[in-house]
Motif scaffolding. Structure first.
Motif, mmCIF file in Angstrom:
data_model
loop_
_atom_site.group_PDB
_atom_site.id
_atom_site.type_symbol
_atom_site.label_atom_id
_atom_site.label_comp_id
_atom_site.label_asym_id
_atom_site.label_seq_id
_atom_site.Cartn_x
_atom_site.Cartn_y
_atom_site.Cartn_z
ATOM 1 N N PRO A 171 0.808 -1.235 -0.145
ATOM 2 C CA PRO A 171 0.108 -0.196 -0.406
ATOM 3 C C PRO A 171 0.435 1.615 0.086
ATOM 4 O O PRO A 171 0.186 2.411 -0.360
ATOM 5 N N SER A 211 2.536 1.503 -3.269
ATOM 6 C CA SER A 211 1.158 2.226 -4.408
ATOM 7 C C SER A 211 1.104 3.644 -4.342
ATOM 8 O O SER A 211 0.907 4.532 -5.531
ATOM 9 N N GLN A 212 1.195 3.947 -3.161
ATOM 10 C CA GLN A 212 0.960 5.427 -2.465
ATOM 11 C C GLN A 212 2.218 6.448 -3.390
ATOM 12 O O GLN A 212 2.045 7.684 -3.597
ATOM 13 N N ARG A 258 2.160 6.500 -6.821
ATOM 14 C CA ARG A 258 1.040 7.381 -7.202
ATOM 15 C C ARG A 258 0.181 8.984 -7.278
ATOM 16 O O ARG A 258 0.338 9.652 -6.827
ATOM 17 N N LEU A 307 0.695 10.295 -3.429
ATOM 18 C CA LEU A 307 -0.265 10.291 -2.731
ATOM 19 C C LEU A 307 0.054 9.952 -1.666
ATOM 20 O O LEU A 307 -0.131 10.583 -0.213
ATOM 21 N N ALA A 308 1.725 9.763 -1.012
ATOM 22 C CA ALA A 308 2.507 9.619 -0.166
ATOM 23 C C ALA A 308 4.165 10.037 -0.516
ATOM 24 O O ALA A 308 4.118 9.511 -1.867
#
Length: 192
Positions: free
Chosen positions: A43, A46-47, A50, A52-53
């Motif tokens: 996870p 993946s972030q 993308r 997101l992190a």
């Protein structure tokens, strides 16, 4: 700027996430494979991919090791020699062919496209081929006949063609002089 410190630029995060994803995919690794190699969770990775992190320096180091690159691969600015190709620096690519191939594109390892100048001698008939990606041809001088699938086109100086290279294609110099042309295609085919 807040308090004299630069605020993170969203584009910079995009560059890191995209670079990680592109490198991972280029190596044929799944997110699970990258997680197993880096010790980071699926996870989280993946972030990161993308945007997101943002990975810490330690996390980025673990990702870099798993992807067999240095950390600066994700954050470093390409050198001028990787970006600019001067007129006297075009590499000739020796394919033992009567066609002359000169690289016009940059030299960075993860380029997605290739740009070449081709010099096609009079009378040359190239074999029919097909490959993944797109192709773009721009005729600088001469007359070239191209066949894509069952369709034939005659291209003269100033004409261009843009097509899906998965369809069988070939070229033939139908004139009495050499054809000079620019070919741009994806994916890059001549890795350093």
């Amino acid at each position: 700027m807040a308090g004299g410190r630069a605020t993170p630029d969203k584009a910079a995060g995009l560059s890191i996430g995209s670079a990680i994803r592109d490198r991972r995919r280029g190596l044929g690794l799944t997110l699970k494979g990258l997680a197993d190699s880096s010790g980071l969770s699926i996870p989280f990775l993946s972030q990161v991919e993308r945007n997101l992190a943002s990975p810490s320096l330690l996390s980025l180091e673990a990702i870099a090791q798993a992807l067999n690159v240095d950390v600066d691969y994700f954050v470093g600015v390409p050198t001028p020699g990787q970006i600019v190709c001067r007129s006297n620096e075009h590499d000739r690519i020796d394919l033992e062919s009567p066609v002359v191939y000169e690289r016009l594109s940059g030299r960075h390892a993860e380029r997605k496209m290739e740009a070449l100048r081709l010099i096609v001698p009079p009378g040359l008939v190239a074999p029919t081929i097909h490959r993944e990606g797109e192709g773009f041809w721009y005729i600088l001088s001469g007359t070239l006949e191209m066949t894509v699938g069952r369709k034939k086109f005659v291209l003269n100086a100033g004409d261009s063609a843009h097509f899906d290279q998965r369809h069988p294609y070939s070229m033939r110099n139908v004139g009495k002089s050499e054809v000079r042309m620019i070919w741009v295609g994806t994916p890059a085919i001549f890795k350093d």
